[in-house]
Write a protein that holds these residues in place. Structure first.
Motif, PDB file in Angstrom:
ATOM      1  N   ASP A   1       0.846  -1.197   0.000  1.00  0.00           N
ATOM      2  CA  ASP A   1       0.000   0.000   0.000  1.00  0.00           C
ATOM      3  C   ASP A   1       0.879   1.244   0.000  1.00  0.00           C
ATOM      4  OD1 ASP A   1       0.997   0.286   2.534  1.00  0.00           O
ATOM      5  OD2 ASP A   1      -0.857  -0.303   3.562  1.00  0.00           O
ATOM      6  N   GLN A   2       0.215   2.403   0.104  1.00  0.00           N
ATOM      7  CA  GLN A   2       0.967   3.640   0.004  1.00  0.00           C
ATOM      8  C   GLN A   2       1.890   3.880   1.185  1.00  0.00           C
ATOM      9  OE1 GLN A   2      -1.819   6.871  -0.182  1.00  0.00           O
ATOM     10  NE2 GLN A   2      -2.933   6.224   1.677  1.00  0.00           N
ATOM     11  N   ASN A   3       1.718   3.093   2.256  1.00  0.00           N
ATOM     12  CA  ASN A   3       2.589   3.202   3.424  1.00  0.00           C
ATOM     13  C   ASN A   3       3.717   2.171   3.421  1.00  0.00           C
ATOM     14  OD1 ASN A   3       1.045   5.326   4.563  1.00  0.00           O
ATOM     15  ND2 ASN A   3      -0.457   3.805   5.301  1.00  0.00           N
ATOM     16  N   GLY A   4       3.761   1.391   2.378  1.00  0.00           N
ATOM     17  CA  GLY A   4       4.811   0.389   2.263  1.00  0.00           C
ATOM     18  C   GLY A   4       4.502  -0.893   2.975  1.00  0.00           C
ATOM     19  N   LEU A   5       3.218  -1.072   3.408  1.00  0.00           N
ATOM     20  CA  LEU A   5       2.831  -2.306   4.086  1.00  0.00           C
ATOM     21  C   LEU A   5       2.380  -3.334   3.061  1.00  0.00           C
ATOM     22  CD1 LEU A   5       0.836  -0.791   7.078  1.00  0.00           C
ATOM     23  CD2 LEU A   5       3.216  -1.585   7.041  1.00  0.00           C
ATOM     24  N   GLN A   6       2.775  -4.577   3.294  1.00  0.00           N
ATOM     25  CA  GLN A   6       2.463  -5.647   2.355  1.00  0.00           C
ATOM     26  C   GLN A   6       0.985  -5.990   2.428  1.00  0.00           C
ATOM     27  OE1 GLN A   6       5.165  -9.133   2.016  1.00  0.00           O
ATOM     28  NE2 GLN A   6       3.360 -10.352   2.523  1.00  0.00           N
ATOM     29  N   ILE A   7       0.326  -6.037   1.240  1.00  0.00           N
ATOM     30  CA  ILE A   7      -1.085  -6.429   1.170  1.00  0.00           C
ATOM     31  C   ILE A   7      -1.169  -7.906   0.806  1.00  0.00           C
ATOM     32  CG2 ILE A   7      -3.287  -6.047   0.007  1.00  0.00           C
ATOM     33  CD1 ILE A   7      -2.453  -3.143  -0.377  1.00  0.00           C
ATOM     34  N   ILE A   8      -0.522  -8.268  -0.295  1.00  0.00           N
ATOM     35  CA  ILE A   8      -0.464  -9.686  -0.671  1.00  0.00           C
ATOM     36  C   ILE A   8       0.952  -9.972  -1.156  1.00  0.00           C
ATOM     37  CG2 ILE A   8      -2.907  -9.946  -1.284  1.00  0.00           C
ATOM     38  CD1 ILE A   8      -2.068  -9.652  -4.209  1.00  0.00           C
ATOM     39  N   ALA A   9       1.339 -11.238  -1.101  1.00  0.00           N
ATOM     40  CA  ALA A   9       2.652 -11.677  -1.598  1.00  0.00           C
ATOM     41  C   ALA A   9       2.508 -13.078  -2.170  1.00  0.00           C
ATOM     42  CB  ALA A   9       3.690 -11.654  -0.488  1.00  0.00           C
ATOM     43  N   VAL A  10       2.997 -13.258  -3.373  1.00  0.00           N
ATOM     44  CA  VAL A  10       2.978 -14.566  -4.041  1.00  0.00           C
ATOM     45  C   VAL A  10       4.423 -14.949  -4.314  1.00  0.00           C
ATOM     46  CG1 VAL A  10       2.196 -15.881  -6.043  1.00  0.00           C
ATOM     47  CG2 VAL A  10       0.746 -14.073  -5.088  1.00  0.00           C
ATOM     48  N   SER A  11       4.804 -16.141  -3.851  1.00  0.00           N
ATOM     49  CA  SER A  11       6.213 -16.541  -3.971  1.00  0.00           C
ATOM     50  C   SER A  11       6.331 -17.910  -4.623  1.00  0.00           C
ATOM     51  CB  SER A  11       6.864 -16.567  -2.583  1.00  0.00           C
ATOM     52  OG  SER A  11       8.175 -17.074  -2.655  1.00  0.00           O
ATOM     53  N   ASN A  12       7.369 -18.063  -5.428  1.00  0.00           N
ATOM     54  CA  ASN A  12       7.702 -19.350  -6.046  1.00  0.00           C
ATOM     55  C   ASN A  12       9.171 -19.647  -5.730  1.00  0.00           C
ATOM     56  OD1 ASN A  12       8.236 -21.598  -7.626  1.00  0.00           O
ATOM     57  ND2 ASN A  12       7.188 -20.799  -9.445  1.00  0.00           N
ATOM     58  N   ARG A  13       9.344 -20.354  -4.607  1.00  0.00           N
ATOM     59  CA  ARG A  13      10.675 -20.741  -4.161  1.00  0.00           C
ATOM     60  C   ARG A  13      11.566 -19.532  -3.865  1.00  0.00           C
ATOM     61  NH1 ARG A  13      12.465 -25.869  -8.027  1.00  0.00           N
ATOM     62  NH2 ARG A  13      10.538 -27.094  -7.696  1.00  0.00           N
ATOM     63  N   LEU A  14      10.977 -18.472  -3.390  1.00  0.00           N
ATOM     64  CA  LEU A  14      11.766 -17.301  -3.011  1.00  0.00           C
ATOM     65  C   LEU A  14      11.090 -16.691  -1.788  1.00  0.00           C
ATOM     66  CD1 LEU A  14      13.239 -14.665  -5.477  1.00  0.00           C
ATOM     67  CD2 LEU A  14      12.646 -14.136  -3.131  1.00  0.00           C
ATOM     68  N   PRO A  15      11.636 -16.873  -0.594  1.00  0.00           N
ATOM     69  CA  PRO A  15      11.009 -16.351   0.641  1.00  0.00           C
ATOM     70  C   PRO A  15      10.861 -14.835   0.583  1.00  0.00           C
ATOM     71  CG  PRO A  15      12.741 -17.944   1.145  1.00  0.00           C
ATOM     72  CD  PRO A  15      12.847 -17.656  -0.316  1.00  0.00           C
ATOM     73  N   ASP A  16       9.733 -14.326   1.089  1.00  0.00           N
ATOM     74  CA  ASP A  16       9.481 -12.892   1.011  1.00  0.00           C
ATOM     75  C   ASP A  16      10.274 -12.090   2.025  1.00  0.00           C
ATOM     76  OD1 ASP A  16       8.228 -13.773   3.245  1.00  0.00           O
ATOM     77  OD2 ASP A  16       6.229 -13.030   2.703  1.00  0.00           O
ATOM     78  N   ASP A  17      10.909 -12.787   2.978  1.00  0.00           N
ATOM     79  CA  ASP A  17      11.714 -12.033   3.950  1.00  0.00           C
ATOM     80  C   ASP A  17      13.145 -11.770   3.458  1.00  0.00           C
ATOM     81  OD1 ASP A  17      12.500 -14.674   4.029  1.00  0.00           O
ATOM     82  OD2 ASP A  17      12.596 -14.786   6.236  1.00  0.00           O
ATOM     83  N   TRP A  18      13.471 -12.258   2.245  1.00  0.00           N
ATOM     84  CA  TRP A  18      14.818 -12.002   1.710  1.00  0.00           C
ATOM     85  C   TRP A  18      15.000 -10.547   1.306  1.00  0.00           C
ATOM     86  CZ3 TRP A  18      16.743 -16.622  -1.759  1.00  0.00           C
ATOM     87  CH2 TRP A  18      16.947 -17.760  -0.954  1.00  0.00           C
ATOM     88  N   VAL A  19      13.880  -9.919   0.920  1.00  0.00           N
ATOM     89  CA  VAL A  19      13.944  -8.526   0.489  1.00  0.00           C
ATOM     90  C   VAL A  19      12.906  -7.749   1.283  1.00  0.00           C
ATOM     91  CG1 VAL A  19      13.708  -6.908  -1.430  1.00  0.00           C
ATOM     92  CG2 VAL A  19      14.641  -9.213  -1.829  1.00  0.00           C
ATOM     93  N   PRO A  20      13.306  -6.749   2.070  1.00  0.00           N
ATOM     94  CA  PRO A  20      12.323  -5.955   2.834  1.00  0.00           C
ATOM     95  C   PRO A  20      11.458  -5.131   1.878  1.00  0.00           C
ATOM     96  CG  PRO A  20      14.499  -4.985   3.020  1.00  0.00           C
ATOM     97  CD  PRO A  20      14.680  -6.299   2.323  1.00  0.00           C
TER      98      PRO A  20
END
Length: 472
Positions: free
Chosen positions: A97-116
């Protein structure tokens, strides 16, 4: 360090220098080529990855723009199924969102915590690392009627890095192989190119041990090195001939001078013992000493004439000479010193016949030939001189009817100090240098001299000189 290396290289044989230089140049060229190829290929693969990510970003943007009038946070959350359809292997797609908060995340063998997560107000690529994982991040803003935020696409460049590493390994192996083969090829090339020089070095070493008869082995090539070997052999032929002539010259000269010196020494010893008080012995010994001195003087004079004929190049003294009058005058001057001899001249020259020669040299040739004819005429006191123009040559022949020359001796009569009958020649005062001088002088005037003889019947010497095409 650099000076030491240069000093070591300077001491290497040429063969190794050629190999090292060729290998070094090939290594530099191959390294530059591989580096350029590796960088170009790496950039191309990276650009392909960016293009693929931009296509995915364009699809997502297009999907959300179609719903811009109704798109809100709930609609974004409901779009997860669409993102799962288009996501690629080793990829992460996030909507912020406009505040930089994650709304949704779709991953394929790449953890979402690797990149802030991070909001963005413009499209941009960012290259980041997570531990040993190389990641490429593309962020682009979303602007609709009811939603503003950021789309993040993160790709793992592991495959790209693996391909780059494989290419690098292949290039390194190919480079090492190229170094080996270029070194081996340089060695073979230097060996082939330097084979004539090596043969030349071996021949020079053999010459120091075995003598001047050694030669470089002939080669069938027609390159510069083969021609060098050929010229070296020619030079050695001339050098060997020169040394043989010099050796023969010294031996013959010492032999010729030893005889009169021995005679003079004997008579002087005789004078010292008994000639002081015996006028008859004194007279005989003085006459013999004077005679031998005169003969030595003649030998020295002829040696000087021979040396002069081989070293002088008197082009400035060349004149156009009428052979008829010139030969007649030479014969008349010579005959005045030999009143007991008959000189018959038979000259068939016209007024237009002429030759370009150095006059005093031609006169010296005629004097040598006439003098030999007088010395070896035996009991026959007639010498014949013939002259004619034949086949663009002016020919002058001097013929005697004396003792002649054996056929097996004819090839050597123009050699220095060579005499057919050494005992008789010594009595007549000959030294064997005259014909050598005559031959050299005739050749200096672009002519040639030949001799024909039959033992006990006489000798004919022919001098041929090119006739002038124009006369003054």
């Amino acid at each position: 360090m650099m000076k030491t290396l240069c000093a070591l290289l300077s001491k290497l044989p040429i063969k190794w220098k050629i190999m090292l230089w060729s290998t070094g140049i090939m290594c530099i060229l191959f390294a530059v080529y591989n580096a350029a190829q590796f960088i170009t290929l790496g950039q191309w693969l990276n650009n392909q990855e960016r293009v693929s990510m931009q296509k995915s970003m364009a699809q997502i943007q297009e999907y959300y723009q179609e719903k811009k009038t109704v798109l809100d946070v709930d609609q974004v959350r409901n779009s997860k199924s669409y993102l799962e359809k288009i996501i690629e292997r080793r990829q992460l797609i996030r909507i912020l969102d406009q505040n930089g908060l994650q709304i949704i995340a779709v991953s394929n063998r790449l953890p979402d915590d690797w990149v802030p997560p991070e909001e963005s107000y413009q499209s941009l690529f960012i290259s980041v690392w997570h531990d040993n994982e190389h990641l490429l991040v593309l962020r682009s803003p979303i602007h609709t009627d009811h939603f503003q935020g950021t789309v993040e696409i993160v790709n793992n460049l592991e495959t790209l890095d693996q391909i780059s590493n494989i290419i690098l390994v292949v290039m390194v192996i190919a480079g090492l192989g190229a170094i080996f083969f270029s070194g081996f090829g340089g060695f073979l090339l230097s060996k082939q190119l330097l084979h004539p020089i090596q043969s030349l070095v071996e021949t020079i070493q053999n010459i120091k041990v075995k003598g001047l008869q050694e030669r470089v082995r002939p080669m069938n090539n027609n390159d510069e090195l083969s021609r060098l070997a050929h010229h070296f052999n020619d030079m050695m032929d001339q050098l060997e001939t020169s040394f043989q002539q010099q050796k023969q010259f010294v031996e013959d000269a010492s032999h010729e001078l030893r005889t009169p010196l021995a005679i003079m020494k004997g008579h002087l010893s005789l004078l010292k013992r008994w000639g002081k008080n015996d006028p008859q012995v004194l007279e005989v010994s003085l006459d013999a000493a004077i005679q031998e001195f005169q003969r030595m003087e003649g030998i020295v004079q002829e040696l000087l004439e021979l040396t002069r004929s081989e070293s002088d190049h008197p082009e400035a003294l060349i004149e156009i000479v009428k052979p008829s009058a010139f030969v007649q005058q030479c014969v008349e001057r010579f005959s005045s010193a030999h009143p007991n001899m008959v000189f018959e001249t038979d000259l068939h020259f016209t007024e237009s016949d002429a030759i370009e020669v150095v006059p005093y040299q031609l006169e010296q040739v005629l004097v040598i030939l006439l003098d030999n004819a007088v010395k070896y005429s035996a009991d026959n006191n007639v010498v014949r001189i013939n002259g004619m123009k034949q086949n663009h040559f002016v020919k002058i022949r001097v013929t005697d009817s004396g003792i002649g020359i054996p056929s097996d001796e004819l090839p050597y009569v123009f050699d220095r100090f060579y005499r057919v009958d050494k005992a008789r020649s010594r009595e007549g005062g000959g030294t064997g240098i005259g014909l050598a001088i005559a031959k050299r002088l005739v050749e200096r005037n672009r002519g040639k001299i030949t001799i024909m003889s039959k033992e006990h019947y006489g000798t004919t010497v022919t001098v041929s000189i090119p006739a002038c095409s124009k006369t003054e």
